[in-house]
Design a protein around this motif. Structure first.
Motif, PDB file in Angstrom:
ATOM      1  N   ILE A 196     -33.461  20.157   4.547  1.00  0.00           N
ATOM      2  CA  ILE A 196     -33.774  20.043   5.970  1.00  0.00           C
ATOM      3  C   ILE A 196     -32.525  20.263   6.804  1.00  0.00           C
ATOM      4  O   ILE A 196     -32.555  20.954   7.811  1.00  0.00           O
ATOM      5  CB  ILE A 196     -34.432  18.681   6.260  1.00  0.00           C
ATOM      6  CG1 ILE A 196     -35.826  18.649   5.635  1.00  0.00           C
ATOM      7  CG2 ILE A 196     -34.529  18.430   7.752  1.00  0.00           C
ATOM      8  CD1 ILE A 196     -36.497  17.313   5.686  1.00  0.00           C
ATOM      9  N   LEU A 197     -31.398  19.708   6.381  1.00  0.00           N
ATOM     10  CA  LEU A 197     -30.160  19.934   7.119  1.00  0.00           C
ATOM     11  C   LEU A 197     -29.797  21.412   7.130  1.00  0.00           C
ATOM     12  O   LEU A 197     -29.377  21.948   8.135  1.00  0.00           O
ATOM     13  CB  LEU A 197     -29.018  19.105   6.510  1.00  0.00           C
ATOM     14  CG  LEU A 197     -29.129  17.597   6.681  1.00  0.00           C
ATOM     15  CD1 LEU A 197     -27.996  16.909   5.932  1.00  0.00           C
ATOM     16  CD2 LEU A 197     -29.101  17.224   8.148  1.00  0.00           C
ATOM     17  N   GLU A 253     -32.079  23.162   9.597  1.00  0.00           N
ATOM     18  CA  GLU A 253     -31.674  22.855  10.972  1.00  0.00           C
ATOM     19  C   GLU A 253     -30.422  23.630  11.358  1.00  0.00           C
ATOM     20  O   GLU A 253     -30.328  24.156  12.464  1.00  0.00           O
ATOM     21  CB  GLU A 253     -31.421  21.355  11.136  1.00  0.00           C
ATOM     22  CG  GLU A 253     -32.680  20.524  11.141  1.00  0.00           C
ATOM     23  CD  GLU A 253     -32.391  19.035  11.205  1.00  0.00           C
ATOM     24  OE1 GLU A 253     -31.223  18.637  11.363  1.00  0.00           O
ATOM     25  OE2 GLU A 253     -33.358  18.263  11.095  1.00  0.00           O
ATOM     26  N   THR A 300     -31.353  27.274  11.915  1.00  0.00           N
ATOM     27  CA  THR A 300     -32.079  27.430  13.176  1.00  0.00           C
ATOM     28  C   THR A 300     -31.125  27.381  14.365  1.00  0.00           C
ATOM     29  O   THR A 300     -31.221  28.208  15.284  1.00  0.00           O
ATOM     30  CB  THR A 300     -33.164  26.339  13.311  1.00  0.00           C
ATOM     31  OG1 THR A 300     -34.046  26.433  12.185  1.00  0.00           O
ATOM     32  CG2 THR A 300     -33.957  26.496  14.587  1.00  0.00           C
ATOM     33  N   ALA A 301     -30.186  26.443  14.342  1.00  0.00           N
ATOM     34  CA  ALA A 301     -29.218  26.334  15.436  1.00  0.00           C
ATOM     35  C   ALA A 301     -28.358  27.595  15.526  1.00  0.00           C
ATOM     36  O   ALA A 301     -28.136  28.134  16.621  1.00  0.00           O
ATOM     37  CB  ALA A 301     -28.343  25.100  15.236  1.00  0.00           C
ATOM     38  N   VAL A 331     -40.772  27.901  10.491  1.00  0.00           N
ATOM     39  CA  VAL A 331     -39.853  27.269   9.543  1.00  0.00           C
ATOM     40  C   VAL A 331     -40.631  26.984   8.269  1.00  0.00           C
ATOM     41  O   VAL A 331     -41.489  26.115   8.230  1.00  0.00           O
ATOM     42  CB  VAL A 331     -39.254  25.960  10.113  1.00  0.00           C
ATOM     43  CG1 VAL A 331     -38.324  25.307   9.093  1.00  0.00           C
ATOM     44  CG2 VAL A 331     -38.517  26.234  11.410  1.00  0.00           C
ATOM     45  N   LYS A 370     -40.684  25.701   4.495  1.00  0.00           N
ATOM     46  CA  LYS A 370     -39.912  24.820   3.627  1.00  0.00           C
ATOM     47  C   LYS A 370     -40.184  25.078   2.149  1.00  0.00           C
ATOM     48  O   LYS A 370     -39.501  24.534   1.300  1.00  0.00           O
ATOM     49  CB  LYS A 370     -40.196  23.359   3.972  1.00  0.00           C
ATOM     50  CG  LYS A 370     -39.709  23.008   5.366  1.00  0.00           C
ATOM     51  CD  LYS A 370     -39.946  21.567   5.714  1.00  0.00           C
ATOM     52  CE  LYS A 370     -39.455  21.311   7.134  1.00  0.00           C
ATOM     53  NZ  LYS A 370     -39.675  19.936   7.547  1.00  0.00           N
TER      54      LYS A 370
END
Length: 173
Positions: free
Chosen positions: A3-4, A7, A10-11, A29, A31
């Motif tokens: 998840i990190l 994220e 995405t950033a 997204v 997973k």
């Protein structure tokens, strides 16, 4: 842990889009692993592209291997480029142009991602077989055990192993 990573990707992609003056219409997204076809969110994105007008939309992704690590999904992406349903692909970490040579190098990158994941699977299996031959435990440690770095193997946890043993003894009674 993943998840990190998602994220962070995405950033970084949002910053890249802003720098490149790209409009993000929708974010997908996924997973699930790109190793096997049949990922629901990826399939939803592809279906939307298949139903779009030609040359209207593109995909922004961290790297081609984030889109596909299997031959079916990789082929679907290239086919969307061929038919004009997908206008372009943008990657901050990979150069791609929507022309014959660009699609050729994209297909090589996608094939390389498939090779990497297939090879990784073989290497892990070989490593697990080697651990078994040496009498070591392959994979995650079972409940009540801890990894001993000196022995490079698992050993019973000083406190938890006694509890697990007692649970099994009481269950057996």
């Amino acid at each position: 842990r993943q998840i990190l990573s998602l994220e962070a990707q995405t950033a970084e992609l949002r910053e890249f889009a802003e720098k490149e003056n790209l409009e993000i219409a929708e974010t997908f997204v996924e997973k699930k692993t790109a190793k096997v076809p049949g990922r629901p969110i990826f399939d939803e994105m592809i279906t939307k592209l298949e139903n779009s007008l030609p040359h209207q939309v593109g995909i922004l992704s961290w790297h081609p291997d984030r889109l596909s690590r299997n031959s079916i999904d990789g082929g679907r992406i290239i086919y969307l480029l061929d038919t004009g349903k997908l206008a372009n692909l943008k990657f901050p970490t990979f150069a791609f142009e929507n022309n014959p040579s660009g699609k050729f190098f994209l297909s090589i990158s996608l094939s390389n991602a498939k090779y990497y994941i297939d090879n990784l699977s073989e290497n892990v299996q070989r490593g697990n077989r080697a651990k078994l031959r040496r009498g070591e435990w392959p994979g995650q440690k079972p409940l009540g055990y801890v990894y001993d770095h000196r022995l490079r193997n698992i050993v019973p946890h000083p406190k938890k192993a006694k509890i697990v043993k007692k649970v099994f003894e009481e269950f057996a009674d």
